[in-house]
Scaffold this motif. Structure first.
Motif, PDB file in Angstrom:
ATOM      1  N   VAL A   1       0.869  -1.179   0.000  1.00  0.00           N
ATOM      2  CA  VAL A   1       0.000   0.000   0.000  1.00  0.00           C
ATOM      3  C   VAL A   1       0.898   1.218   0.000  1.00  0.00           C
ATOM      4  O   VAL A   1       1.805   1.338   0.832  1.00  0.00           O
ATOM      5  N   LEU A   2       0.664   2.132  -0.924  1.00  0.00           N
ATOM      6  CA  LEU A   2       1.442   3.361  -1.019  1.00  0.00           C
ATOM      7  C   LEU A   2       0.549   4.561  -0.715  1.00  0.00           C
ATOM      8  O   LEU A   2      -0.645   4.534  -0.981  1.00  0.00           O
ATOM      9  N   GLY A   3       1.155   5.609  -0.180  1.00  0.00           N
ATOM     10  CA  GLY A   3       0.428   6.861   0.018  1.00  0.00           C
ATOM     11  C   GLY A   3      -0.162   7.061   1.392  1.00  0.00           C
ATOM     12  O   GLY A   3      -1.070   7.885   1.556  1.00  0.00           O
ATOM     13  N   GLY A   4       0.326   6.357   2.397  1.00  0.00           N
ATOM     14  CA  GLY A   4      -0.208   6.529   3.744  1.00  0.00           C
ATOM     15  C   GLY A   4       0.160   7.879   4.341  1.00  0.00           C
ATOM     16  O   GLY A   4       1.303   8.332   4.226  1.00  0.00           O
ATOM     17  N   ARG A   5      -0.825   8.513   4.984  1.00  0.00           N
ATOM     18  CA  ARG A   5      -0.629   9.807   5.643  1.00  0.00           C
ATOM     19  C   ARG A   5      -1.154   9.735   7.075  1.00  0.00           C
ATOM     20  O   ARG A   5      -1.740   8.732   7.480  1.00  0.00           O
TER      21      ARG A   5
ATOM     22  N   ARG B   1       6.283   0.824   6.749  1.00  0.00           N
ATOM     23  CA  ARG B   1       7.536   1.464   6.359  1.00  0.00           C
ATOM     24  C   ARG B   1       7.319   2.981   6.375  1.00  0.00           C
ATOM     25  O   ARG B   1       6.587   3.521   5.539  1.00  0.00           O
ATOM     26  N   ALA B   2       7.939   3.660   7.323  1.00  0.00           N
ATOM     27  CA  ALA B   2       7.805   5.112   7.444  1.00  0.00           C
ATOM     28  C   ALA B   2       8.943   5.792   6.697  1.00  0.00           C
ATOM     29  O   ALA B   2      10.108   5.416   6.843  1.00  0.00           O
ATOM     30  N   ASP B   3       8.598   6.781   5.895  1.00  0.00           N
ATOM     31  CA  ASP B   3       9.606   7.534   5.146  1.00  0.00           C
ATOM     32  C   ASP B   3      10.032   8.765   5.941  1.00  0.00           C
ATOM     33  O   ASP B   3       9.186   9.506   6.447  1.00  0.00           O
ATOM     34  N   PRO B   4      11.341   9.023   6.049  1.00  0.00           N
ATOM     35  CA  PRO B   4      11.843  10.193   6.812  1.00  0.00           C
ATOM     36  C   PRO B   4      11.764  11.479   5.997  1.00  0.00           C
ATOM     37  O   PRO B   4      12.771  12.064   5.605  1.00  0.00           O
ATOM     38  N   VAL B   5      10.555  11.928   5.743  1.00  0.00           N
ATOM     39  CA  VAL B   5      10.350  13.061   4.837  1.00  0.00           C
ATOM     40  C   VAL B   5      10.512  14.389   5.563  1.00  0.00           C
ATOM     41  O   VAL B   5      10.421  14.474   6.791  1.00  0.00           O
ATOM     42  N   ALA B   6      10.721  15.439   4.778  1.00  0.00           N
ATOM     43  CA  ALA B   6      10.635  16.817   5.245  1.00  0.00           C
ATOM     44  C   ALA B   6       9.545  17.500   4.432  1.00  0.00           C
ATOM     45  O   ALA B   6       9.104  16.983   3.408  1.00  0.00           O
ATOM     46  N   GLY B   7       9.106  18.654   4.877  1.00  0.00           N
ATOM     47  CA  GLY B   7       8.063  19.354   4.134  1.00  0.00           C
ATOM     48  C   GLY B   7       7.335  20.351   4.997  1.00  0.00           C
ATOM     49  O   GLY B   7       7.849  20.802   6.033  1.00  0.00           O
TER      50      GLY B   7
ATOM     51  N   PRO C   1       5.568  16.380   7.980  1.00  0.00           N
ATOM     52  CA  PRO C   1       4.563  15.476   7.406  1.00  0.00           C
ATOM     53  C   PRO C   1       4.837  14.012   7.761  1.00  0.00           C
ATOM     54  O   PRO C   1       5.976  13.621   8.030  1.00  0.00           O
ATOM     55  N   VAL C   2       3.778  13.225   7.746  1.00  0.00           N
ATOM     56  CA  VAL C   2       3.860  11.785   7.998  1.00  0.00           C
ATOM     57  C   VAL C   2       3.576  11.055   6.692  1.00  0.00           C
ATOM     58  O   VAL C   2       2.559  11.308   6.048  1.00  0.00           O
ATOM     59  N   ARG C   3       4.474  10.154   6.300  1.00  0.00           N
ATOM     60  CA  ARG C   3       4.274   9.329   5.110  1.00  0.00           C
ATOM     61  C   ARG C   3       4.691   7.898   5.435  1.00  0.00           C
ATOM     62  O   ARG C   3       5.746   7.672   6.029  1.00  0.00           O
ATOM     63  N   PHE C   4       3.858   6.956   5.035  1.00  0.00           N
ATOM     64  CA  PHE C   4       4.193   5.554   5.273  1.00  0.00           C
ATOM     65  C   PHE C   4       3.617   4.688   4.170  1.00  0.00           C
ATOM     66  O   PHE C   4       2.696   5.063   3.446  1.00  0.00           O
TER      67      PHE C   4
END
Length: 487
Positions: free
Chosen positions: A228-232, A250-256, A456-459
């Motif tokens: 599953v892609l696009g988790g917020r 899987r949590a992505d270490p994003v900035a934004g 932001p939160v992305r997983f």
């Protein structure tokens, strides 16, 4: 268990035995992928791409360059490129490629398509990122040049965005081909006739669905998809309701940018001090607690620290004040407004749909009530006074963060900061560029039009180890790399 979740799980359970799963059969069996997408239709040519459209456009309509599984820039339509020493010219040599109808791709096609898309993006943040593009021209049948008014060091990463994928007459050049089915899209690798059969890769098709978060996560929990892609943040409560294992997240270490943007500058919200009162009232440390995020990175800044050579002129805000002191300050401003004006309005705050958004809004509403303000949550597309901004940085430079708040992009902005930002874009000297951006950040921050809250939160959800999937710094997961079966 929410109503949306119950509906999704019951509908999918009935179809479980009929579904083509991604976790059974040979290695070449289709890989099932769900992309969380609130849109009811997938429009690859829309001015603003929804998540499903962005993934499908990137997969089937590559740009001059694209991003690989690790987030690196790799060749797309361009097989190679050079950048002049002054940074004002990017020259790309196109590889031999064909459109879906078999026509040969020419530099004239690509230049025209890219110009059209930049016109569409003129009043978007991508338009702000590419404001210094002076000309796009075809030099020969296979060479294209992009000329700039001033250097844009991140131009290649911008050109790799899905929005700038090259399309002509509603089609692209791959690297994947799409076959739309009734309930999903089947993506397969386009055959490269220039390669000898023994040099071709072992591949599998991708069975891609764009659907709601509840359905996506329900399908994953039943084993009907591998990813599953696009988790917020608004989707997080579904995970516990579905019993999703932490090992599958899987949590992505994003900035934004994650915060509140004022879009109605009249009345109470017309005063920067009143807008600051909202920022003062919010308990950022407790905002994500209902979602089970223990170490959420909060911020009061627009541009994060650690942006290379960038030297900010403004620090973290209100560090010398406790939460109670901040709220006392906010409460005093609100009392003075009420004494001098009519009754306070109820603030309409637009939030995304989903249980996580309801929980976070509940915290915001309670924080505002503590200083004498009332707020009501409205739908993302409803008329609002304030909207939640939740955007991941495409590149980690101060320009990206400030461009999101430019006057060409947002209905309410700071004119002084916008002028400084334009001067920064035009600056040839990198030191001058950074200095002007730092001044712009001060002006935009002081206007209190955007209230930063955190990161932001992305997983994603992934069953085991799926080749071609990797955690990335921008939360983007390239579908073309997932068709390859490792030997």
């Amino acid at each position: 268990m929410t109503g949306a979740w119950k509906k999704a799980i019951s509908g999918l359970a009935a179809a479980a035995m009929l579904a083509l799963t991604a976790c059974s059969g040979s290695d070449s069996s289709p890989l099932g992928i769900s992309i969380i997408d609130p849109a009811t239709k997938t429009n690859l040519d829309a001015a603003r791409l929804e998540p499903g459209a962005a993934y499908l456009r990137a997969a089937t309509s590559q740009g001059l360059v694209r991003l690989d599984a690790l987030g690196n820039i790799v060749p797309g339509l361009a097989e190679r490129w050079i950048v002049t020493d002054d940074g004002l010219s990017y020259i790309f040599r196109l590889r031999n490629a064909r459109w879906e109808n078999g026509d040969t791709v020419t530099s004239e096609h690509v230049a025209a398509a890219l110009k059209r898309r930049l016109q569409i993006e003129a009043r978007s943040a991508i338009g702000a990122d590419t404001a210094e593009v002076r000309d796009i021209r075809s030099m020969t049948g296979r060479v294209i040049e992009i000329r700039l008014l001033s250097p844009q060091p991140e131009l290649l990463r911008i050109l790799a965005l899905p929005e700038l994928g090259i399309r002509r007459n509603g089609s692209g050049t791959g690297p994947l081909a799409a076959n739309r089915q009734e309930y999903w899209t089947l993506l397969t690798e386009r055959v490269d006739d220039s390669l000898a059969p023994d040099l071709r890769r072992m591949v599998r098709p991708l069975q891609v669905r764009t659907e709601s978060a509840a359905k996506s996560i329900a399908r994953f929990s039943l084993g009907e998809s591998a990813m599953v892609l696009g988790g917020r943040f608004e989707h997080l409560p579904y995970l516990s309701a579905a019993g999703i294992s932490d090992n599958d997240v899987r949590a992505d270490p994003v900035a934004g940018l994650f915060g509140l943007l004022v879009v109605n500058g009249k009345g109470f919200l017309g005063d920067p001090a009143n807008r600051e009162a909202i920022a003062l009232a919010i308990d950022r440390d407790a905002l994500m607690t209902p979602l089970g995020i223990g170490q959420w990175q909060t911020t009061t800044r627009i541009v994060p620290l650690g942006m290379g050579r960038y030297q900010p002129l403004i620090g973290d805000r209100w560090t010398d004040l406790s939460l109670d002191q901040r709220r006392d300050l906010a409460r005093g401003r609100i009392v003075r407004w009420r004494q001098a004006n009519a009754a306070l309005p109820e603030l309409r705050i637009a939030m995304p749909r989903g249980p996580g958004a309801r929980l976070v809004f509940g915290r915001i509403q309670r924080d505002l009530e503590a200083v004498g303000l009332s707020a009501r949550r409205v739908a993302p597309d409803a008329r609002a006074d304030i909207v939640l901004i939740d955007e991941v940085a495409h590149y980690r430079q101060p320009g990206w963060f400030l461009n999101q708040l430019a006057c060409a992009v947002r209905p309410l902005c700071n004119q002084e900061g916008d002028v400084l930002l334009a001067q920064a874009r035009r600056a040839v000297d990198p030191a001058v560029r950074m200095a002007k951006m730092a001044e712009a950040e001060v002006a935009i921050t002081s206007a209190n039009i955007f209230i930063p809250l955190g990161t932001p939160v992305r997983f994603s959800l992934v069953k085991g180890n799926v080749p071609g999937f990797a955690i990335t710094a921008d939360g983007w997961h390239a579908l073309p790399d997932m068709v390859v079966i490792p030997r």
